[in-house]
Design an enzyme around this catalytic site. Structure first.
Site, PDB file in Angstrom:
ATOM      1  N   SER A  60       0.883  -1.182   0.000  1.00  0.00           N
ATOM      2  CA  SER A  60       0.000   0.000   0.000  1.00  0.00           C
ATOM      3  C   SER A  60       0.912   1.221   0.000  1.00  0.00           C
ATOM      4  O   SER A  60       1.029   1.945   0.962  1.00  0.00           O
ATOM      5  CB  SER A  60      -0.932  -0.012   1.216  1.00  0.00           C
ATOM      6  OG  SER A  60      -0.225   0.121   2.421  1.00  0.00           O
ATOM      7  N   HIS A 165      -3.431  -5.897   2.909  1.00  0.00           N
ATOM      8  CA  HIS A 165      -2.520  -6.964   3.325  1.00  0.00           C
ATOM      9  C   HIS A 165      -3.231  -8.296   3.562  1.00  0.00           C
ATOM     10  O   HIS A 165      -2.604  -9.289   3.884  1.00  0.00           O
ATOM     11  CB  HIS A 165      -1.790  -6.578   4.625  1.00  0.00           C
ATOM     12  CG  HIS A 165      -0.846  -5.429   4.450  1.00  0.00           C
ATOM     13  ND1 HIS A 165      -0.251  -4.783   5.501  1.00  0.00           N
ATOM     14  CD2 HIS A 165      -0.388  -4.822   3.332  1.00  0.00           C
ATOM     15  CE1 HIS A 165       0.533  -3.828   5.040  1.00  0.00           C
ATOM     16  NE2 HIS A 165       0.463  -3.820   3.726  1.00  0.00           N
ATOM     17  N   GLU A 175      -4.208  -2.434   9.773  1.00  0.00           N
ATOM     18  CA  GLU A 175      -3.437  -3.045  10.858  1.00  0.00           C
ATOM     19  C   GLU A 175      -3.984  -2.671  12.227  1.00  0.00           C
ATOM     20  O   GLU A 175      -4.286  -1.505  12.482  1.00  0.00           O
ATOM     21  CB  GLU A 175      -1.971  -2.574  10.790  1.00  0.00           C
ATOM     22  CG  GLU A 175      -1.267  -2.986   9.518  1.00  0.00           C
ATOM     23  CD  GLU A 175       0.050  -2.257   9.306  1.00  0.00           C
ATOM     24  OE1 GLU A 175       0.661  -1.798  10.287  1.00  0.00           O
ATOM     25  OE2 GLU A 175       0.442  -2.126   8.137  1.00  0.00           O
ATOM     26  N   GLU A 218       1.920  -9.385   7.070  1.00  0.00           N
ATOM     27  CA  GLU A 218       2.882  -9.058   8.128  1.00  0.00           C
ATOM     28  C   GLU A 218       2.748  -9.969   9.341  1.00  0.00           C
ATOM     29  O   GLU A 218       3.230  -9.656  10.416  1.00  0.00           O
ATOM     30  CB  GLU A 218       2.715  -7.598   8.542  1.00  0.00           C
ATOM     31  CG  GLU A 218       3.040  -6.630   7.422  1.00  0.00           C
ATOM     32  CD  GLU A 218       2.792  -5.179   7.790  1.00  0.00           C
ATOM     33  OE1 GLU A 218       2.280  -4.918   8.894  1.00  0.00           O
ATOM     34  OE2 GLU A 218       3.115  -4.314   6.967  1.00  0.00           O
ATOM     35  N   ASP A 254      -3.297   1.167  12.012  1.00  0.00           N
ATOM     36  CA  ASP A 254      -2.909   1.832  10.767  1.00  0.00           C
ATOM     37  C   ASP A 254      -4.129   1.764   9.862  1.00  0.00           C
ATOM     38  O   ASP A 254      -4.489   0.695   9.358  1.00  0.00           O
ATOM     39  CB  ASP A 254      -1.702   1.131  10.118  1.00  0.00           C
ATOM     40  CG  ASP A 254      -1.272   1.825   8.824  1.00  0.00           C
ATOM     41  OD1 ASP A 254      -1.912   2.836   8.449  1.00  0.00           O
ATOM     42  OD2 ASP A 254      -0.301   1.357   8.185  1.00  0.00           O
ATOM     43  N   GLU A 299      -2.178   5.610  12.620  1.00  0.00           N
ATOM     44  CA  GLU A 299      -1.369   5.912  11.422  1.00  0.00           C
ATOM     45  C   GLU A 299      -2.290   6.154  10.228  1.00  0.00           C
ATOM     46  O   GLU A 299      -3.287   5.444  10.054  1.00  0.00           O
ATOM     47  CB  GLU A 299      -0.447   4.707  11.164  1.00  0.00           C
ATOM     48  CG  GLU A 299       0.492   4.867   9.980  1.00  0.00           C
ATOM     49  CD  GLU A 299       1.421   3.633   9.854  1.00  0.00           C
ATOM     50  OE1 GLU A 299       1.816   3.060  10.884  1.00  0.00           O
ATOM     51  OE2 GLU A 299       1.720   3.259   8.708  1.00  0.00           O
ATOM     52  N   ASP A 325       2.383   8.119   7.376  1.00  0.00           N
ATOM     53  CA  ASP A 325       3.197   7.172   6.589  1.00  0.00           C
ATOM     54  C   ASP A 325       3.083   7.584   5.125  1.00  0.00           C
ATOM     55  O   ASP A 325       3.958   8.256   4.581  1.00  0.00           O
ATOM     56  CB  ASP A 325       2.695   5.743   6.854  1.00  0.00           C
ATOM     57  CG  ASP A 325       3.319   4.703   5.935  1.00  0.00           C
ATOM     58  OD1 ASP A 325       4.323   5.012   5.274  1.00  0.00           O
ATOM     59  OD2 ASP A 325       2.802   3.563   5.871  1.00  0.00           O
ATOM     60  N   LYS A 350      10.654   4.845   6.357  1.00  0.00           N
ATOM     61  CA  LYS A 350      10.950   3.664   5.537  1.00  0.00           C
ATOM     62  C   LYS A 350      11.988   4.118   4.526  1.00  0.00           C
ATOM     63  O   LYS A 350      11.665   4.912   3.625  1.00  0.00           O
ATOM     64  CB  LYS A 350       9.687   3.197   4.801  1.00  0.00           C
ATOM     65  CG  LYS A 350       8.566   2.671   5.714  1.00  0.00           C
ATOM     66  CD  LYS A 350       7.270   2.488   4.921  1.00  0.00           C
ATOM     67  CE  LYS A 350       6.217   1.731   5.706  1.00  0.00           C
ATOM     68  NZ  LYS A 350       4.859   1.827   5.081  1.00  0.00           N
ATOM     69  N   HIS A 378       9.341  -1.457   8.940  1.00  0.00           N
ATOM     70  CA  HIS A 378       9.439  -2.458   7.875  1.00  0.00           C
ATOM     71  C   HIS A 378       8.457  -2.116   6.753  1.00  0.00           C
ATOM     72  O   HIS A 378       7.675  -1.181   6.873  1.00  0.00           O
ATOM     73  CB  HIS A 378       9.109  -3.854   8.431  1.00  0.00           C
ATOM     74  CG  HIS A 378       7.684  -3.995   8.916  1.00  0.00           C
ATOM     75  ND1 HIS A 378       7.132  -5.192   9.287  1.00  0.00           N
ATOM     76  CD2 HIS A 378       6.680  -3.074   9.100  1.00  0.00           C
ATOM     77  CE1 HIS A 378       5.880  -5.024   9.656  1.00  0.00           C
ATOM     78  NE2 HIS A 378       5.584  -3.758   9.563  1.00  0.00           N
ATOM     79  N   ARG A 379       8.482  -2.907   5.674  1.00  0.00           N
ATOM     80  CA  ARG A 379       7.439  -2.867   4.658  1.00  0.00           C
ATOM     81  C   ARG A 379       6.685  -4.191   4.752  1.00  0.00           C
ATOM     82  O   ARG A 379       7.151  -5.145   5.369  1.00  0.00           O
ATOM     83  CB  ARG A 379       8.025  -2.738   3.232  1.00  0.00           C
ATOM     84  CG  ARG A 379       8.925  -1.568   2.955  1.00  0.00           C
ATOM     85  CD  ARG A 379       8.285  -0.218   3.021  1.00  0.00           C
ATOM     86  NE  ARG A 379       7.020   0.003   2.379  1.00  0.00           N
ATOM     87  CZ  ARG A 379       6.770   0.984   1.503  1.00  0.00           C
ATOM     88  NH1 ARG A 379       7.742   1.788   1.114  1.00  0.00           N
ATOM     89  NH2 ARG A 379       5.559   1.176   1.023  1.00  0.00           N
ATOM     90  N   SER A 380       5.543  -4.263   4.082  1.00  0.00           N
ATOM     91  CA  SER A 380       4.787  -5.519   4.159  1.00  0.00           C
ATOM     92  C   SER A 380       5.521  -6.662   3.442  1.00  0.00           C
ATOM     93  O   SER A 380       5.403  -7.822   3.816  1.00  0.00           O
ATOM     94  CB  SER A 380       3.379  -5.337   3.602  1.00  0.00           C
ATOM     95  OG  SER A 380       3.434  -4.790   2.311  1.00  0.00           O
ATOM     96  N   LYS A 401       8.544  -0.406  14.065  1.00  0.00           N
ATOM     97  CA  LYS A 401       7.342  -1.128  13.630  1.00  0.00           C
ATOM     98  C   LYS A 401       7.837  -2.261  12.746  1.00  0.00           C
ATOM     99  O   LYS A 401       8.372  -2.014  11.657  1.00  0.00           O
ATOM    100  CB  LYS A 401       6.455  -0.149  12.848  1.00  0.00           C
ATOM    101  CG  LYS A 401       5.109  -0.696  12.461  1.00  0.00           C
ATOM    102  CD  LYS A 401       4.322   0.340  11.677  1.00  0.00           C
ATOM    103  CE  LYS A 401       2.983  -0.212  11.266  1.00  0.00           C
ATOM    104  NZ  LYS A 401       2.493   0.399  10.016  1.00  0.00           N
TER     105      LYS A 401
HETATM  106  P1  PGA Z   1       3.327  -1.296   2.747  1.00  0.00           P
HETATM  107  O1  PGA Z   1       2.567  -0.519   3.920  1.00  0.00           O
HETATM  108  O2  PGA Z   1       2.428  -2.438   2.366  1.00  0.00           O
HETATM  109  O3  PGA Z   1       3.378  -0.260   1.670  1.00  0.00           O
HETATM  110  O4  PGA Z   1       4.646  -1.713   3.250  1.00  0.00           O
HETATM  111  C1  PGA Z   1       2.644  -0.897   5.227  1.00  0.00           C
HETATM  112  C2  PGA Z   1       2.108   0.251   6.017  1.00  0.00           C
HETATM  113  O5  PGA Z   1       1.212   0.955   5.512  1.00  0.00           O
HETATM  114  O6  PGA Z   1       2.561   0.529   7.106  1.00  0.00           O
HETATM  115 ZN    ZN Z   2       1.113   2.567   6.971  1.00  0.00          ZN
END
Ligand code: PGA
Ligand code: ZN
Length: 434
Positions: A60, A165, A175, A218, A254, A299, A325, A350, A378-380, A401
């Site tokens: 995302s 996710h 989340e 995650e 989140d 978030e 974010d 990130k 982290h990222r997903s 996180k």
């Molecule tokens: P992402 O997002 O899937 O882009 O890593 C995770 C998040 O929104 O914290």
């Molecule tokens: Zn986020």
């Protein structure tokens, strides 16, 4: 001709550049991340050291993030490194992080790394830092921050997930997270998060006969559930674990509101819950959730360009982190705008949203200066790369996180346990005051 300006990094370790950190070779390969997507791994070999780092990937992603790969993906990134980047970097000094990061900008020649890719840059920048640290025989966090960095972050962990996710009939909210306040060591904090994750599972098993233990990207549980039912379960699990461990586990979310936002309809679409909300209703809803569930962390409660919505919420809450974010994408200009408008009081960091370590560190510095809480994230899509743990300590982030379970998440947690051990009496949990 390229003009290279030296910028100030965070080091105060007094080491002199020497031959041991000269880059002798750069090796690249295509590997896979936790979602099974192709990703890039880069090795940097110096006279006396070696560093290796891989690039994470978002699902995302904020639309103002740098472009992750050049057109053609990881294969093209590898070709760019071999043909354009490695010839420039070989012979340079891995200790000169800012110069190398600046050179990567100059090779790319765009403002969003669309030529060589932000993920390409992120993996090179990190592996260079790691190679320098290894040449000196010291850990990465110490190389980046000197002996000053000795605070451990609190782990903010994804326990229950939905949105982009998870899929299916999971909650619209991406989340549901736990933050273990007052934990006296990082190890205790990590344990608390794991216990909350386990408790949530047993509550779900009792309440929902269709729950079969499915998880999102995650490692958070991904049941068919409505938002407020998920929050009730989170609060119940946090209460039980807080009593058992004598600390205070609190709930965060989140919202990843950009994934819910429909600009044509001017509303946030909660498909699983079957409701649409205009921005004013969204503000009221966030205030309601924060109060009712005593949330400590929210978030991306509004879409990624709604600085005003963030500002209104931030003004109205006390003792709750309102975190950007997708709003900030680790970009210091976007953060500077947020500071001006009073939007949010915390920022997700990130590195691959912005590219280099130097860029990420400049954003962290601006955050700290303006009393925004920086949260290393982290990222997903992740690999078992553990550098995130070092960056959290080196960049003075009071929160990391990084997920609660799953090999690629636990890799970061376990590295922090090792860092905590290596710091001995000097290691302290960060100051988190609300
Ligand atoms: P992402 O997002 O899937 O882009 O890593 C995770 C998040 O929104 O914290
Ligand atoms: Zn986020």
């Amino acid at each position: 001709m390229r003009r290279l300006k030296k910028r100030n990094f965070n080091r105060s370790n007094g080491r002199k550049n020497n031959l041991s950190t000269i880059i002798e070779d750069i090796v690249t390969r295509k590997i896979f991340n936790s979602r099974g997507e192709e990703t890039l791994e880069v090795d940097v070999i110096t006279v006396d050291g070696f560093g290796s780092a891989s690039a994470p990937a978002g699902a995302s992603r904020g639309s103002a993030e740098v472009v992750p790969y050049p057109k053609g993906g990881v294969d093209f990134a590898i070709r760019k490194i071999e043909e354009e980047i490695a010839p420039e970097l070989i012979g340079m000094n891995a200790d000169e992080q800012e110069t190398i990061d600046l050179l990567l900008h100059e090779i790319d020649e765009t403002n969003n790394f669309r030529n060589i890719g932000g993920n390409t840059v992120c993996a090179i920048s990190l592996s260079t830092a790691e190679a320098a640290a290894s040449s000196y025989g010291i850990p990465l966090f110490q190389h980046l921050a000197g002996s000053l960095a000795s605070n451990l972050p609190y782990p903010l962990g994804n326990v229950l997930g939905g949105g982009e996710h998870a899929g299916g009939k999971a909650s619209d909210i991406q989340e549901f997270l736990v933050l273990p306040l007052n934990a006296s060591t990082f190890s205790d904090a990590a344990k608390a998060n794991i216990m909350v994750h386990q408790k949530v599972c047993s509550i779900l098993e009792k309440k929902d006969s269709t729950f079969t233990g499915g998880k999102g990207d995650e490692g958070g549980w991904a049941p068919n559930i409505r938002t407020e039912d998920a929050l009730k379960i989170m609060v119940e699990a946090c209460k039980e674990v807080s009593n058992e461990l004598d600390l205070e586990c609190r709930v965060g979310v989140d919202i990843a509101a950009s994934t819910l936002w429909n600009s044509k309809e001017n509303s946030y679409v909660y498909a699983s819950d079957g409701v649409n909300m205009n921005p004013e209703e969204q503000l009221d809803y966030m205030l309601h959730l924060i109060e009712k569930y005593h949330l400590i962390y929210v978030e991306d409660p509004f879409h990624e360009d709604d600085f005003e919505g963030f500002a209104q919420l931030t003004k109205r809450v006390k003792n709750c982190l309102i975190c950007g974010d997708d709003l900030f994408v680790t970009n210091k200009e976007r953060l500077a705008h947020g500071v001006m408008t009073g939007s949010a009081n915390a920022i997700i960091i990130k590195t691959n949203q912005i590219g280099t370590l130097t860029d990420a560190w400049e954003t962290v510095r601006l955050a700290i200066k303006n009393h925004y809480t920086p949260i290393m994230s982290h990222r997903s899509g992740e690999t078992t790369d553990t550098h995130l743990a070092h960056l959290a300590v080196a960049f003075y982030c009071p929160i990391i996180k990084s997920g609660v379970v799953g090999g690629e998440r636990v890799a970061k947690i376990n590295e922090l346990i090792r860092i905590e051990e290596s710091l001995g009496n000097r290691g302290k949990m960060s100051n988190l005051s609300f």
